[in-house]
Design an enzyme around this catalytic site. Sequence first.
Site, PDB file in Angstrom:
ATOM      1  N   ASP A   1       0.840  -1.193   0.000  1.00 11.15           N
ATOM      2  CA  ASP A   1       0.000   0.000   0.000  1.00 11.15           C
ATOM      3  C   ASP A   1       0.884   1.255   0.000  1.00 11.15           C
ATOM      4  OD1 ASP A   1      -1.925   1.918   0.223  1.00 11.15           O
ATOM      5  OD2 ASP A   1      -2.519   1.423   2.285  1.00 11.15           O
TER       6      ASP A   1
ATOM      7  N   LYS B   1       1.649   7.973   0.194  1.00  8.66           N
ATOM      8  CA  LYS B   1       1.986   8.090   1.615  1.00  8.66           C
ATOM      9  C   LYS B   1       3.364   8.717   1.783  1.00  8.66           C
ATOM     10  CE  LYS B   1      -0.362   3.860   3.237  1.00  8.66           C
ATOM     11  NZ  LYS B   1      -1.298   4.443   4.205  1.00  8.66           N
TER      12      LYS B   1
ATOM     13  N   ARG C   1     -10.924  -0.652   1.893  1.00  9.64           N
ATOM     14  CA  ARG C   1     -12.384  -0.762   1.966  1.00  9.64           C
ATOM     15  C   ARG C   1     -12.994  -0.971   0.584  1.00  9.64           C
ATOM     16  NH1 ARG C   1     -12.863   5.063   4.667  1.00  9.64           N
ATOM     17  NH2 ARG C   1     -10.894   4.294   5.519  1.00  9.64           N
TER      18      ARG C   1
ATOM     19  N   GLU D   1      -7.928   2.420   0.155  1.00 13.83           N
ATOM     20  CA  GLU D   1      -8.116   1.384  -0.868  1.00 13.83           C
ATOM     21  C   GLU D   1      -8.655   0.082  -0.304  1.00 13.83           C
ATOM     22  OE1 GLU D   1      -5.371   1.855   0.739  1.00 13.83           O
ATOM     23  OE2 GLU D   1      -4.951  -0.213   1.325  1.00 13.83           O
TER      24      GLU D   1
ATOM     25  N   ASP E   1      -5.783   6.375  -0.986  1.00 21.57           N
ATOM     26  CA  ASP E   1      -5.160   5.615   0.104  1.00 21.57           C
ATOM     27  C   ASP E   1      -6.192   4.880   0.962  1.00 21.57           C
ATOM     28  OD1 ASP E   1      -3.122   4.600   1.595  1.00 21.57           O
ATOM     29  OD2 ASP E   1      -2.689   6.454   2.701  1.00 21.57           O
TER      30      ASP E   1
ATOM     31  N   ASP F   1       0.260  -4.866   4.628  1.00 26.80           N
ATOM     32  CA  ASP F   1      -1.148  -4.545   4.373  1.00 26.80           C
ATOM     33  C   ASP F   1      -1.930  -5.741   3.832  1.00 26.80           C
ATOM     34  OD1 ASP F   1      -2.950  -2.547   4.894  1.00 26.80           O
ATOM     35  OD2 ASP F   1      -2.859  -1.664   2.895  1.00 26.80           O
TER      36      ASP F   1
HETATM   37  N1  BES Z   1      -3.290   0.299   5.159  1.00 29.91           N
HETATM   38  C1  BES Z   1      -3.707   1.547   5.639  1.00 29.91           C
HETATM   39  C2  BES Z   1      -4.036   1.548   7.122  1.00 29.91           C
HETATM   40  C3  BES Z   1      -2.906   1.304   8.087  1.00 29.91           C
HETATM   41  C4  BES Z   1      -2.299   2.372   8.710  1.00 29.91           C
HETATM   42  C5  BES Z   1      -2.493   0.031   8.396  1.00 29.91           C
HETATM   43  C6  BES Z   1      -1.274   2.158   9.613  1.00 29.91           C
HETATM   44  C7  BES Z   1      -1.479  -0.190   9.295  1.00 29.91           C
HETATM   45  C8  BES Z   1      -0.871   0.878   9.912  1.00 29.91           C
HETATM   46  C9  BES Z   1      -4.958   2.010   4.898  1.00 29.91           C
HETATM   47  O1  BES Z   1      -5.077   1.580   3.588  1.00 29.91           O
HETATM   48  C10 BES Z   1      -4.901   3.508   4.837  1.00 29.91           C
HETATM   49  O2  BES Z   1      -4.046   4.019   4.191  1.00 29.91           O
HETATM   50  N2  BES Z   1      -5.827   4.155   5.519  1.00 29.91           N
HETATM   51  C11 BES Z   1      -5.895   5.562   5.546  1.00 29.91           C
HETATM   52  C12 BES Z   1      -7.330   5.965   5.321  1.00 29.91           C
HETATM   53  C13 BES Z   1      -7.515   7.422   5.114  1.00 29.91           C
HETATM   54  C14 BES Z   1      -6.980   7.832   3.771  1.00 29.91           C
HETATM   55  C15 BES Z   1      -8.978   7.736   5.209  1.00 29.91           C
HETATM   56  C16 BES Z   1      -5.414   6.023   6.923  1.00 29.91           C
HETATM   57  O3  BES Z   1      -5.697   5.349   7.903  1.00 29.91           O
HETATM   58  O4  BES Z   1      -4.711   7.031   6.986  1.00 29.91           O
HETATM   59 ZN    ZN Z   2      -4.108  -0.145   3.113  1.00 31.51          ZN
HETATM   60 MN    MN Z   3      -4.089   2.897   2.203  1.00 30.52          MN
END
Ligand code: BES
Ligand code: ZN
Ligand code: MN
Length: 466
Positions: A241, A248, A322, A320, A318, A259
């Site tokens: 991811d 990111k 869901r 993704e 990001d 991920d």
């Molecule tokens: N894979 C990440 C979530 C994550 C964050 C997993 C830290 C493990 C450790 C997910 O895909 C993500 O990027 N989520 C975003 C959502 C946001 C863009 C609404 C997040 O949590 O920042």
């Molecule tokens: Zn993710």
């Molecule tokens: Mn993500």
Amino acid sequence: MEIKVLKEVKDKSCEVLVINKFEGDKTSQELANTYAVEKDRFEGKFGQTYLLHTFGKIPADKILVVGLGKKEEFNADKMRLAVAKAVKKLQQIHAKNACFDFDVNCDYGKSAVIGALIADYAFDKYKTEKAPRVEEITFAKFSEEEVKEGIIFGRALEFARNLSNEPADFATPEKLAEIASNLEGVETKVYDKEAVERMGMGAYLAVGKGSAKPPKFIHMKYTGKNPKKKIAIIGKGICFDSGGLDIKPPSSMLTMRDDMSGAACVLGVMRALKELEPDMEVHGIIAACENMPSGTSYKPGDILRAQNGKTIEVDNTDAEGRLTLADALCYACELGVDEVIDIATLTGACVVALGTYAAGVMGNDEEMISRVIKTANESGEPAWELPMFEEYKTSLKSDIADMKNTGSRQGGASIAGVFLKEFVDKAKWVHIDIAGTAFLEKPQKEFIAGATGAGVRTLLNYIKNN
Ligand code: BES
Ligand code: ZN
Ligand code: MN
């Protein structure tokens, strides 16, 4: 590590005999009582250890005394942690074999074995110098059945941890599909990109568009002897991811090979079912792909159509996970299962809320939610319910589609939950957010840094007991 069980280990020669001491009690070994308890006043507080050389007075070269704390406070969790502690000590002194003779409740055999296998884990296949490992442990007293189940759980954990620790270029969607296809006792169907297109999974497909590695939709099926229930377990399978075009920052991207920890968990569980033989029909589902930025990536402002026909405006590439889960949930519901559990490293917000100690749990059925949380807590994998108030939905409102894929940062774990709910029909459904628990940046309790195999024990126990 090889695990054995014997009624009695007193006369067995081994490098280290591991025994226990409760606070205020004596140990089962005269030598240990003389040296540890009387001379050195070793108290036996939980987690303390005491090592003594036997100089040939008993068949073992050394005795390791492990403190178990107050007898009335001892439980299965402490059993697991104490054995893990002992194994780390054995590694430190480079012991290759040991006999454990614990004077405790015999029902704790499964926890003891799991503790040993968690603690003996190292991800050192890419290191020239390997970590010290204990080669063989013989447990006294525990029942063969408990030990056997502990080994099944421990091996499943090890398998899942390996997969999420592996670099993203090893654990690709194709690799996950190959692993799934080679599982014994499980029927596997893999859908390639064209097949996924035909199934109308527009949300999942969009996420993988930017990657050079093609997506693979994986469906595994295990059928127990007299299945009383049909259940689907879905694991988030984002092999890397990067965030996509909403890329990111480096520090957040660093561990994003993890991920696919939900997928690793589901693979570990499916792999164990042949041996565990539960009376259930279990569908393991993974919508595997990579989230990468490129000229072919999906973009903010795109409108996607999921398999159930609902449209989604991409607010942030990001978010993704869901999107891939949305189509996987639709697919699972089409199978007519009674219950669906999805497990996913879904939101940073869940890490903010609960830290690395507990998984976040949401769902559409209070009774099922409490059963999952109870199972998780009893499995040594603490879990905590997060709310799914209707109000969270307002922040997903879109002017041009049925919903957006992200809303406010505040309450982000719950917002992700209400998003997923839109893709579940009649089935009872629980969502487990393991973003905080799946991968540790530093050692924690019985775990070294890295992947923990989060959810493996919870799902195996759930499948076995429900
Ligand atoms: N894979 C990440 C979530 C994550 C964050 C997993 C830290 C493990 C450790 C997910 O895909 C993500 O990027 N989520 C975003 C959502 C946001 C863009 C609404 C997040 O949590 O920042
Ligand atoms: Zn993710
Ligand atoms: Mn993500």
